[in-house]
Design a protein around this motif. Structure first.
Motif, PDB file in Angstrom:
ATOM      1  N   UNK A   1       0.835  -1.191   0.000  1.00 18.36           N
ATOM      2  CA  UNK A   1       0.000   0.000   0.000  1.00 18.36           C
ATOM      3  C   UNK A   1       0.870   1.241   0.000  1.00 18.36           C
ATOM      4  N   UNK A   2       0.311   2.310  -0.571  1.00 18.51           N
ATOM      5  CA  UNK A   2       0.987   3.604  -0.570  1.00 18.51           C
ATOM      6  C   UNK A   2      -0.094   4.682  -0.646  1.00 18.51           C
ATOM      7  N   UNK A   3       0.262   5.883  -0.221  1.00 20.34           N
ATOM      8  CA  UNK A   3      -0.704   6.974  -0.158  1.00 20.34           C
ATOM      9  C   UNK A   3      -0.104   8.231  -0.776  1.00 20.34           C
ATOM     10  N   UNK A   4      -0.993   9.147  -1.105  1.00 23.13           N
ATOM     11  CA  UNK A   4      -0.588  10.465  -1.578  1.00 23.13           C
ATOM     12  C   UNK A   4      -1.340  11.501  -0.767  1.00 23.13           C
ATOM     13  N   UNK A   5      -0.619  12.481  -0.268  1.00 21.59           N
ATOM     14  CA  UNK A   5      -1.193  13.592   0.481  1.00 21.59           C
ATOM     15  C   UNK A   5      -1.206  14.813  -0.425  1.00 21.59           C
ATOM     16  N   UNK A   6      -2.388  15.335  -0.703  1.00 18.88           N
ATOM     17  CA  UNK A   6      -2.564  16.469  -1.608  1.00 18.88           C
ATOM     18  C   UNK A   6      -2.917  17.689  -0.778  1.00 18.88           C
ATOM     19  N   UNK A   7      -2.147  18.748  -0.969  1.00 22.74           N
ATOM     20  CA  UNK A   7      -2.327  19.983  -0.211  1.00 22.74           C
ATOM     21  C   UNK A   7      -2.741  21.087  -1.183  1.00 22.74           C
TER      22      UNK A   7
ATOM     23  N   UNK B   1      -7.281  22.334 -11.983  1.00 20.53           N
ATOM     24  CA  UNK B   1      -7.830  23.681 -12.090  1.00 20.53           C
ATOM     25  C   UNK B   1      -7.120  24.681 -11.197  1.00 20.53           C
ATOM     26  N   UNK B   2      -6.350  24.186 -10.196  1.00 14.94           N
ATOM     27  CA  UNK B   2      -5.638  25.067  -9.281  1.00 14.94           C
ATOM     28  C   UNK B   2      -4.336  24.393  -8.875  1.00 14.94           C
ATOM     29  N   UNK B   3      -3.346  25.172  -8.489  1.00 13.15           N
ATOM     30  CA  UNK B   3      -2.067  24.577  -8.105  1.00 13.15           C
ATOM     31  C   UNK B   3      -2.198  23.847  -6.766  1.00 13.15           C
ATOM     32  N   UNK B   4      -1.318  22.863  -6.544  1.00 13.83           N
ATOM     33  CA  UNK B   4      -1.324  22.134  -5.280  1.00 13.83           C
ATOM     34  C   UNK B   4       0.029  21.473  -5.080  1.00 13.83           C
ATOM     35  N   UNK B   5       0.251  21.018  -3.842  1.00  9.17           N
ATOM     36  CA  UNK B   5       1.442  20.258  -3.470  1.00  9.17           C
ATOM     37  C   UNK B   5       1.010  18.845  -3.109  1.00  9.17           C
ATOM     38  N   UNK B   6       1.918  17.899  -3.280  1.00 12.27           N
ATOM     39  CA  UNK B   6       1.590  16.539  -2.859  1.00 12.27           C
ATOM     40  C   UNK B   6       2.859  15.822  -2.418  1.00 12.27           C
ATOM     41  N   UNK B   7       2.667  14.849  -1.536  1.00 11.26           N
ATOM     42  CA  UNK B   7       3.731  13.962  -1.084  1.00 11.26           C
ATOM     43  C   UNK B   7       3.224  12.534  -1.203  1.00 11.26           C
ATOM     44  N   UNK B   8       4.142  11.635  -1.466  1.00 10.16           N
ATOM     45  CA  UNK B   8       3.780  10.212  -1.498  1.00 10.16           C
ATOM     46  C   UNK B   8       4.499   9.517  -0.353  1.00 10.16           C
TER      47      UNK B   8
END
Length: 756
Positions: free
Chosen positions: A240-246, A272-279
């Motif tokens: 399993x793995x996840x992504x955190x979207x900010x 539609x808008x900018x964002x940050x993410x981490x996996x």
């Protein structure tokens, strides 16, 4: 100096105090160094443990580095520098010594205080002469010096505290050394580079997630496009793995979709808008990746210049590029000038498998220009990519419909002539030739068919019966029995020049065609048409043909018979109108004697009858107009066919046509209006007088119609006379021909031969 003298000197006290001072400073330095080493080791171990567990980013490590440096600086100052910088006074040292040797009492401290007195410190000259107080002080100092000298090496510090400090420092250092020793090779250096040099090098992972396409940690996505994030697993496999979207205002966590034993994927449907993410997965947590929204380029302005083919002689035409469809002549070049909303990297006009690049202004990369020559009706697409590699969301398309240069269209009409013409007729022609651009030449074509009683059996000629120059009388055409498959032979086509004209897109010409120029004979078909040629030098020129006017060339007698029949038809029609007018007159006289004299308003039946008479008058007027036009047409045809003298025809025609038109335009409408007025008259007396006057006026119109009718009979008589003269002429010609034939037979008979 003797030992005794030395005991009496305050130097022994000073030496003891100095020895204590050196010992205290040494111990303070050793203890401070141990504690400082312990603090430094704790900082190293703590920073290693925190960074290794939490894999801090550069900002966090920089902040902690400042905390660590401050803590270490505080420890060095607190446990090393400040103790070493503290200057111990003799009184403080005396207190330390007496605390260590209680048996000294207060002698050392008193000796330190007494030696400050110069009298005590100065050697004694004569004991008998000294002051008692000074002597006592000297005695105390001497006693203290003796005690200090007897004390030998005096330990004034707690060495167990020093040992504990050294043990703490050694233990902390041992923990650090052991930790780094048990870690993988290169760990100390990696710790140093991350926590001291603040490098971005990562700690090794058992499992590492590599995000494809984000090598520099940032990627731009065109607005509205989906984003697919592919993650590869390096090292130990994970399930399993996840992504955190900010998004800045809120954080969301999504489970990644497994696409294989060592791969995951995240689908972002629409950016539609900018964002940050981490996996994250296993022991790995990635640094933040940034997704920025790239605005799509578009066209602020677009103008198209249509450059027409040279033969059209038209100035270039500038149009708005937003027009849905551009209908242009074949061979027209389209020149584009546009300005985009963003600087462009490349642009081109695409049509099917053809692509023509645009020129982008180097000084202003939002300006572009180009040209395209359409080869067919198609849809053009202006395709461009901005400097960020983004294309427009909707294609900029331009529908182009190529309009071929059509052949000219010609409308040909004959005026003042019927379907039958004489051999000497004049056929007035009027033609209107139109072309997309310009009519260059016009030519009249006549096709004269064979005599209607002349046919040839067999297959059609190779040229289809067109363009065969044959004599006017039919040449050697043999007469035979017409059967299935027979064709008309001896068709002759002739081309005639038309009056000169100025080439234009619309040419209107009138021309009188003389049948006599064809030198034909009666009973032959005549077809007239016009061929027009345009100025298309690109794919042409194009030729167009008009409608065909067909005539039958007949004898004058046959034509006169037709004129007489038609004149008689018009006369009979006019006679019927005279009879209708007489009925209206008789009805008015009856009304004057009856309904018009009745008291009160006019009865409904009588009113309706008058209204019917009014409508009938207008109907008669319309029919008179038609008869006048028909008679005038017959007279015009007679003149154009040159049957009879033109002056006589015009004179007799004026006696018929003009009165007919006057009757239709003035007399009959006036009678209709008076009938309507008569219906509205309420007074019986006035109504009766008006009705009588109206009946008399109708009688006058009838007399006028009889006069016109008499002139129409004269016109028929004139035509009959002309016809009779034509018949006499034809009889004379036939008699002359018969005489010639009889003479030829006599010349060929034996009566002119020798009897022998």
């Amino acid at each position: 100096m003797s030992r005794e003298t030395d005991h009496s000197s305050p130097g022994a006290v000073a030496r003891l105090l100095e020895s204590a001072r050196r010992e205290i400073r040494l111990i303070a330095g050793l203890r401070g160094g141990s504690l400082t080493a312990a603090i430094a080791s704790a900082i190293v171990f703590g920073s290693f443990l925190v960074d290794r567990l939490f894999r801090l980013g550069v900002p966090a490590r920089a902040l902690l580095l400042m905390v660590y440096a401050g803590t270490l600086a505080w420890g060095i100052w607190r446990f090393l520098l400040r103790p070493l910088r503290h200057g111990l006074t003799d009184r403080e040292l005396a207190d330390v010594v007496e605390r260590e040797r209680p048996d000294f009492g207060d002698r050392v401290r008193s000796a330190v205080d007494f030696v400050r007195d110069e009298k005590v410190a100065r050697p004694a000259i004569d004991a008998g002469t000294e002051d008692l107080e000074v002597a006592l002080k000297r005695s105390v100092v001497a006693d203290a010096a003796r005690l200090c000298d007897e004390a030998g090496e005096l330990r004034v510090t707690d060495h167990r505290a020093l040992g504990r400090s050294a043990l703490a420092g050694a233990a902390c250092l041992l923990v650090v050394v052991t930790t780094f020793g048990l870690a993988s090779p290169g760990t100390p250096g990696l710790w140093f580079r991350r926590n001291v040099l603040l490098g971005s090098e990562e700690w090794p992972y058992r499992t590492m997630l590599r995000v494809a396409g984000f090598e520099d940690g940032r990627v731009g996505v065109p607005r509205g496009d989906p984003l697919v994030v592919d993650i590869d697993v390096i090292g130990e496999e994970i399930s399993r793995a996840w992504i955190d979207v900010d998004y800045g205002r809120d954080d969301r966590r999504y489970a990644l979709t497994s696409t294989g034993p060592r791969s995951f994927r995240y689908n972002h449907p629409e950016v539609r808008e900018p964002f940050l993410f981490e996996v994250r997965g296993g022991d790995y947590r990635s640094p933040p990746f940034e997704v920025v929204v790239l605005e799509r380029p578009g066209l602020e302005t677009l103008t198209i210049t249509r450059v027409f083919p040279s033969y059209m002689e038209r100035e270039p035409e500038v149009v708005d590029g937003s027009v849905g469809e551009h209908s242009i002549p074949v061979g027209t070049e389209l020149r584009f000038e546009a300005r985009s909303t963003k600087p462009l990297e490349q642009a081109a006009i695409v049509a099917g498998d053809r692509s023509v690049p645009f020129e982008i202004d180097a000084a202003d990369r939002q300006r572009l220009a180009g040209a395209f020559l359409p080869e067919r009706s198609e849809t053009l697409t202006i395709d461009f990519v901005d400097v960020e590699g983004v294309r427009p969301d909707t294609p900029n398309t331009i529908a182009v419909r190529l309009v071929p240069d059509r052949p000219p269209t010609i409308r040909l009409r004959a005026t003042g002539i019927g379907s039958m013409v004489s051999v000497g007729a004049r056929i007035p022609l009027r033609l209107e030739a139109r072309d997309d651009h310009r009519v260059e030449t016009l030519e009249l074509v006549s096709e004269l068919g064979p005599r209607l009683d002349t046919v040839i059996a067999g297959p059609p000629p190779e040229n289809g019966g067109q363009g065969t120059d044959t004599p006017a009388d039919g040449g050697d055409a043999a007469a035979g029995d017409a059967g299935e498959g027979d064709v008309i032979a001896n068709t002759r086509e002739t081309r005639h020049e038309l009056p000169s004209f100025e080439p234009d897109d619309l040419v209107v010409l009138t021309h009188d065609f003389e049948v006599a120029d064809l030198a034909t004979e009666p009973e032959r078909r005549l077809a007239l048409s016009v061929v027009a040629v345009d100025n298309d030098t690109l794919n042409g020129p194009n030729a167009g043909r008009s409608n065909v006017l067909e005539f039958l060339v007949v004898t004058d007698q046959k034509l006169l018979d037709d004129f007489l029949r038609r004149q008689e038809d018009q006369r009979q029609a006019f006679e019927r109108l005279v009879e209708s007018e007489q009925k209206i007159r008789d009805a008015l006289y009856d009304a004057v004697d009856g309904s018009l004299r009745a008291e009160g308003p006019l009865e409904e039946a009588a009113s309706n009858e008058l209204a019917s008479h009014s409508r009938q008058e207008r109907t008669i007027a319309n029919q008179v107009v038609s008869i006048a036009a028909a008679v005038e047409g017959i007279l015009t045809e007679m003149k154009n066919n040159r049957i009879g003298e033109a002056d006589d025809i015009e004179r007799i025609g004026a006696m018929v046509v003009f009165p007919l038109r006057e009757l239709a335009a003035e007399d009959l409408p006036a009678l209709a209006a008076r009938l309507e007025s008569l219906r509205a008259e309420p007074q019986p007396e006035t109504r009766t007088v008006a009705g009588l006057e109206l009946a008399e006026d109708v009688e006058a119109v009838i007399e006028k119609m009889h006069a016109i009718l008499a002139n129409m009979i004269k016109l028929e008589s004139f035509s009959e006379i002309v016809n009779m003269l034509r018949q006499v002429i034809n009889l004379n010609r036939e008699a002359e021909a018969q005489t010639k034939k009889a003479l030829e037979r006599l010349l060929n008979e034996d009566v002119f031969e020798d009897d022998g």
